[in-house]
Design a protein around this motif. Structure first.
Motif, PDB file in Angstrom:
ATOM      1  N   SER A 182     -25.255 140.199 -31.428  1.00 49.01           N
ATOM      2  CA  SER A 182     -24.108 140.743 -32.153  1.00 49.01           C
ATOM      3  C   SER A 182     -23.394 141.712 -31.225  1.00 49.01           C
ATOM      4  O   SER A 182     -24.048 142.546 -30.584  1.00 49.01           O
ATOM      5  CB  SER A 182     -24.535 141.462 -33.430  1.00 49.01           C
ATOM      6  OG  SER A 182     -25.097 140.554 -34.349  1.00 49.01           O
ATOM      7  N   ALA A 183     -22.072 141.605 -31.152  1.00 49.43           N
ATOM      8  CA  ALA A 183     -21.306 142.460 -30.239  1.00 49.43           C
ATOM      9  C   ALA A 183     -20.014 142.898 -30.915  1.00 49.43           C
ATOM     10  O   ALA A 183     -19.416 142.158 -31.703  1.00 49.43           O
ATOM     11  CB  ALA A 183     -21.000 141.716 -28.942  1.00 49.43           C
ATOM     12  N   LYS A 184     -19.585 144.119 -30.570  1.00 51.75           N
ATOM     13  CA  LYS A 184     -18.392 144.684 -31.193  1.00 51.75           C
ATOM     14  C   LYS A 184     -17.727 145.650 -30.221  1.00 51.75           C
ATOM     15  O   LYS A 184     -18.413 146.435 -29.558  1.00 51.75           O
ATOM     16  CB  LYS A 184     -18.783 145.399 -32.485  1.00 51.75           C
ATOM     17  CG  LYS A 184     -17.644 146.063 -33.221  1.00 51.75           C
ATOM     18  CD  LYS A 184     -18.058 146.506 -34.619  1.00 51.75           C
ATOM     19  CE  LYS A 184     -19.123 147.566 -34.629  1.00 51.75           C
ATOM     20  NZ  LYS A 184     -19.441 148.035 -35.993  1.00 51.75           N
ATOM     21  N   ALA A 185     -16.404 145.555 -30.124  1.00 52.16           N
ATOM     22  CA  ALA A 185     -15.649 146.538 -29.342  1.00 52.16           C
ATOM     23  C   ALA A 185     -15.381 147.746 -30.233  1.00 52.16           C
ATOM     24  O   ALA A 185     -14.925 147.592 -31.368  1.00 52.16           O
ATOM     25  CB  ALA A 185     -14.340 145.935 -28.857  1.00 52.16           C
ATOM     26  N   ILE A 186     -15.670 148.912 -29.707  1.00 50.96           N
ATOM     27  CA  ILE A 186     -15.440 150.144 -30.466  1.00 50.96           C
ATOM     28  C   ILE A 186     -14.415 150.980 -29.706  1.00 50.96           C
ATOM     29  O   ILE A 186     -14.652 151.421 -28.590  1.00 50.96           O
ATOM     30  CB  ILE A 186     -16.755 150.914 -30.677  1.00 50.96           C
ATOM     31  CG1 ILE A 186     -17.744 150.046 -31.471  1.00 50.96           C
ATOM     32  CG2 ILE A 186     -16.493 152.236 -31.392  1.00 50.96           C
ATOM     33  CD1 ILE A 186     -19.071 150.699 -31.739  1.00 50.96           C
ATOM     34  N   ARG A 187     -13.249 151.142 -30.354  1.00 48.80           N
ATOM     35  CA  ARG A 187     -12.138 151.888 -29.761  1.00 48.80           C
ATOM     36  C   ARG A 187     -11.888 153.148 -30.584  1.00 48.80           C
ATOM     37  O   ARG A 187     -12.266 153.216 -31.754  1.00 48.80           O
ATOM     38  CB  ARG A 187     -10.877 151.017 -29.751  1.00 48.80           C
ATOM     39  CG  ARG A 187     -11.010 149.707 -28.977  1.00 48.80           C
ATOM     40  CD  ARG A 187      -9.750 148.859 -29.160  1.00 48.80           C
ATOM     41  NE  ARG A 187      -9.716 147.687 -28.286  1.00 48.80           N
ATOM     42  CZ  ARG A 187     -10.116 146.467 -28.645  1.00 48.80           C
ATOM     43  NH1 ARG A 187     -10.588 146.257 -29.866  1.00 48.80           N
ATOM     44  NH2 ARG A 187     -10.039 145.454 -27.799  1.00 48.80           N
TER      45      ARG A 187
END
Length: 774
Positions: free
Chosen positions: A597-602
């Motif tokens: 599971s991967a997610k960009a956090i901005r």
């Protein structure tokens, strides 16, 4: 559809791209499409603020309208009103002027200096494209003044025909929605609107001489659910455009320098017309407006003189509505089965002396007779025809332009015959295809896989053509068929931002194209999507994953990235990543069962979560070779696709399946050391309408040396019936445990499609995914 409209879990792009409402912001000329020439000039910037006027040549209504468009765009960007006045000179002004310095009628020059802005072009259309470039250079910053650095842009389009197609027949869209589609085209510098308005599933244009075309032909009693599931929604469906409404749309497009090219598809795709006038068909009916998708075998009767009169009457009214030089006559997907048995059609074939040969059947030549007849009629009325590449079958009409959709082959052949060509290959430019491999979280689409990067990679000029033959490639178009696109927000979602990639293919020089640079410019255009309220797909801003099987190390190598290099946090146990999860740096090497599971956090928000399950078995990531050819069209990453631990979903074109056609699936896997095994399983994807069938058998052979093999298990499977369901079929062979190093797995496709199938007699495709050995 709820997922589409709510965009649950997606990045809050409005937050990402929100402009700070400071007193002054700076323009950025990194626009889409990339201009041909841009020179940063010395000098003070121009400040776009209240009091700036827009000037246009006195007495020129088109330029006055251009000025109003610009004022409207500036109001959206800044919230401020800008006065419009006639004139050609003035300080602290944006001056729109005609200048014939460039021969290309759609070229423009945009000059920004400290005392003003000038947009010049040889025609009003050129000035309009300069206005679009100015518009797209601006930040959307309501209440702010905008500093515009000094610059000179000299620009012109690569292709004169820059098209977008819209099917309003399978599903109907309102006049206002069609106008919004045209506004979207203008933002992307497009100039040809291909309007598909008749189909088996609905006739959408009023024809006064044949009122039943809309009284009956515009309405179907219900619509099939999904992909021809056999189940229907029970809801009557209809809609059509009056001639006055069509003229209103034509005028609206013309104000934006867009030509509307109507399409009346013939002689096939005419079941709605036959429902209204059954005497025009070979059997006399009765017919219904088709409730399902696909290609109907009921077509216009080519042996009936009444049909030719009907077509002439329809096109007589059509050319009164549409001033376009070109009229699209379709010509695609016309089954000949009715003609083969129709006495009138066979009599016409005999009277014309049409013969079959090794290139074309006599029925294909009969279709050419119909197309030629309509071409002569339209030529006599000062018009030219465009047809899909099937009009090549049976011989090409003398003056026809070919729209190449089944790949590029038809376009190449037409150019060699010195016919004009519009390139619109489904392999790059069919925007009813999925944009992501994660189809389970997308609204239903027809299939396929066409991400933004593939659209951008398209080069319309075939290298197989000589320079002279290349001159016949007149333009590029993307098509949107709406079987599975019932609402206008869904329409926007399917074309945006893929139109951004398309317009750079249509406009910019190929040597200037660079995908990474394009992505860096895309957020600026997306701000305008937000400002105009357009719904768009956000996949480009999600985490992108590259999966590379590494047999040498027995690992799946994963690279994670984002469009803006935002940090990507990940987990391997299926839990949702947080800011406390590790950041992916470099390549992840996975060598055991994992749920990535991967997610960009901005700072402004989080992306959608990418999730991928990787299952290891005894064959995963082991060396694999194909002993018989993999179908080139569906080769993707080759044989390693079959033991990479990634299971394909329902879309056989996603790149997770590979295909075999005309020969067996025959592969050998090297387990790299003697290994005990007792089962082998494969998955097969079935989509009967696309000639994709189940396997007929499966066998397993083993070897200690990779040369001499012994069969240890096999199984036969029945031929598919018309009533069998589409979907994923799993096959497994179990056997007494055996120790071996090499495993050969063979599966045979259906060699000949059955009599009940539209492709009867042809080879079926066999699409296979994971080979699991345990």
């Amino acid at each position: 559809m709820k997922q589409l409209l709510k965009l649950t879990g997606c990045l809050a792009l409005a937050g990402l791209f929100a402009s700070c409402q400071s007193a002054q912001q700076e323009a950025n000329y990194q626009i889409i499409p990339m201009p041909q020439e841009m020179v940063t000039a010395q000098g003070t910037p121009f400040i776009l603020k209240s009091g700036v006027k827009i000037l246009y040549p006195e007495g020129n209504e088109k330029m006055q309208r251009n000025a109003q468009f610009l004022a409207d765009y500036l109001k959206t960007a800044t919230g401020k009103d800008f006065a419009i006045e006639a004139g050609t000179e003035g300080k602290n002004a944006i001056v729109l002027t005609l200048d014939a310095a460039n021969e290309n009628p759609e070229s423009y020059q945009l000059k920004v200096a400290g005392d003003g802005i000038t947009i010049a072009g040889p025609t009003e259309a050129g000035v309009f494209y300069g206005i679009q470039s100015l518009r797209k250079s601006l930040p959307v910053a309501v209440g702010a003044d905008i500093s515009m650095p000094a610059v000179e842009i000299n620009d012109a389009p690569r292709f004169g025909y820059r098209g977008a197609h819209f099917d309003t027949s399978r599903h109907f869209f309102t006049v206002d929605e069609v106008k919004t589609y045209i506004d979207m085209m203008a933002l992307h510098n497009m100039n040809r609107f291909h309007w598909h308005i008749t189909e088996d599933q609905g006739w959408r244009l009023e024809i006064k001489k044949y009122p039943k075309l809309t009284e009956i032909g515009s309405k179907r009693t219900e619509t099939v659910i999904g992909r021809n599931s056999g189940e229907y929604d029970g809801k009557p469906y209809g809609g059509f455009y009056t001639q006055e409404q069509a003229k209103e749309i034509v005028a609206y497009a013309a104000e934006r320098y867009i030509t509307v090219i109507p399409e009346i598809d013939l002689p096939g795709h005419m079941q709605a017309a036959l429902a209204a006038y059954p005497e025009l068909g070979c059997t006399g009916g009765p017919y219904e407006v088709w409730r399902q998708w696909g290609v109907s075998e009921d077509v216009l009767c080519a042996g009936n003189d009444q049909v030719l009169k009907f077509l002439e009457d329809v096109f007589t009214e059509l050319i009164e509505i549409f001033p376009s030089e070109y009229i699209h006559v379709g010509g695609d997907e016309c089954p000949k089965v009715r003609w083969e048995k129709c006495p009138k059609c066979q009599a016409r074939i005999k009277a014309l002396g049409l013969k079959s040969d090794d290139k074309h059947s006599k029925e294909e030549r009969l279709q050419s007779f119909v197309i030629n007849h309509i071409e002569k009629f339209l030529n006599d009325h000062g018009r030219q025809i465009i047809g899909w590449d099937e009009i090549l079958e049976g011989g090409l009409a003398p003056n026809a332009t070919v729209m190449s959709w089944r790949g590029e082959k038809g376009g190449i052949e037409a150019a060699k015959q010195k016919h004009d060509v519009i390139m619109t290959p489904n392999t790059y430019l069919y925007f009813d295809y999925y944009q992501t491999k994660d189809v389970d979280n997308e609204p239903l689409a027809i299939g396929g896989y066409l991400p933004l990067e593939r659209v951008y990679s398209y080069e319309p000029m075939p290298v197989s053509l000589t320079p002279e033959e290349q001159t016949y490639i007149k333009g590029v178009q993307a098509n949107l068929w709406t079987e599975y696109i019932p609402t206008f927000p869904h329409v926007q979602y399917m074309v945006l931002p893929r139109w951004a990639a398309l317009c750079e293919v249509q406009w910019s020089s190929p040597e200037k194209k660079n995908y990474a640079d394009f992505l860096s410019r895309l957020p600026q255009l997306i701000r305008w999507y937000d400002a105009e309220g357009y719904n768009y797909a956000k996949h480009a801003f999600d985490v992108q994953a590259e999966f590379d099987p590494n047999p040498a190390e027995g690992t799946m190598d994963v690279t994670l990235s984002t469009i803006d290099n935002a940090p990507v946090h990940y987990t391997l146990d299926g839990t949702e990543p947080t800011a406390a999860s590790p950041v992916c740096e470099g390549v992840l090497k996975i060598k055991e069962n994992a749920t990535l599971s991967a997610k960009a956090i901005r700072p402004t928000g989080e992306s959608k979560v990418l999730t991928e399950k990787i299952d290891f078995c005894k064959s995963t990531m082991k060396p694999i070779v194909a002993n018989q050819p993999i179908n080139e069209q569906y080769l993707f990453k080759g044989a390693s696709t079959l033991n990479d631990g990634l299971r394909g979903n329902s879309s056989y074109r996603s790149g997770r399946w590979i295909a075999f056609n005309g020969n067996d699936m025959d592969l050998t896997i090297d387990l790299q050391q003697p290994t005990e095994i007792s089962s082998v399983a494969i998955s097969v994807n079935v989509a009967k309408g696309d000639w994709v069938f189940d396997a007929r058998n499966l066998s397993v052979e083993v070897s200690d040396d990779g040369k001499t093999f012994k069969k240890i298990a096999s199984e036969e499977y029945p031929a598919m019936k018309e009533t069998d369901k589409d979907g994923i079929v799993d096959h497994q062979l179990t056997f007494a445990p055996v120790t071996t190093q090499y495993v050969r797995v063979v599966a045979s496709p259906e060699k000949t499609l059955p009599e009940w199938h539209g492709g009867k007699g042809k080879n079926a495709f066999l699409f296979v995914d994971e080979i699991k050995i345990d």
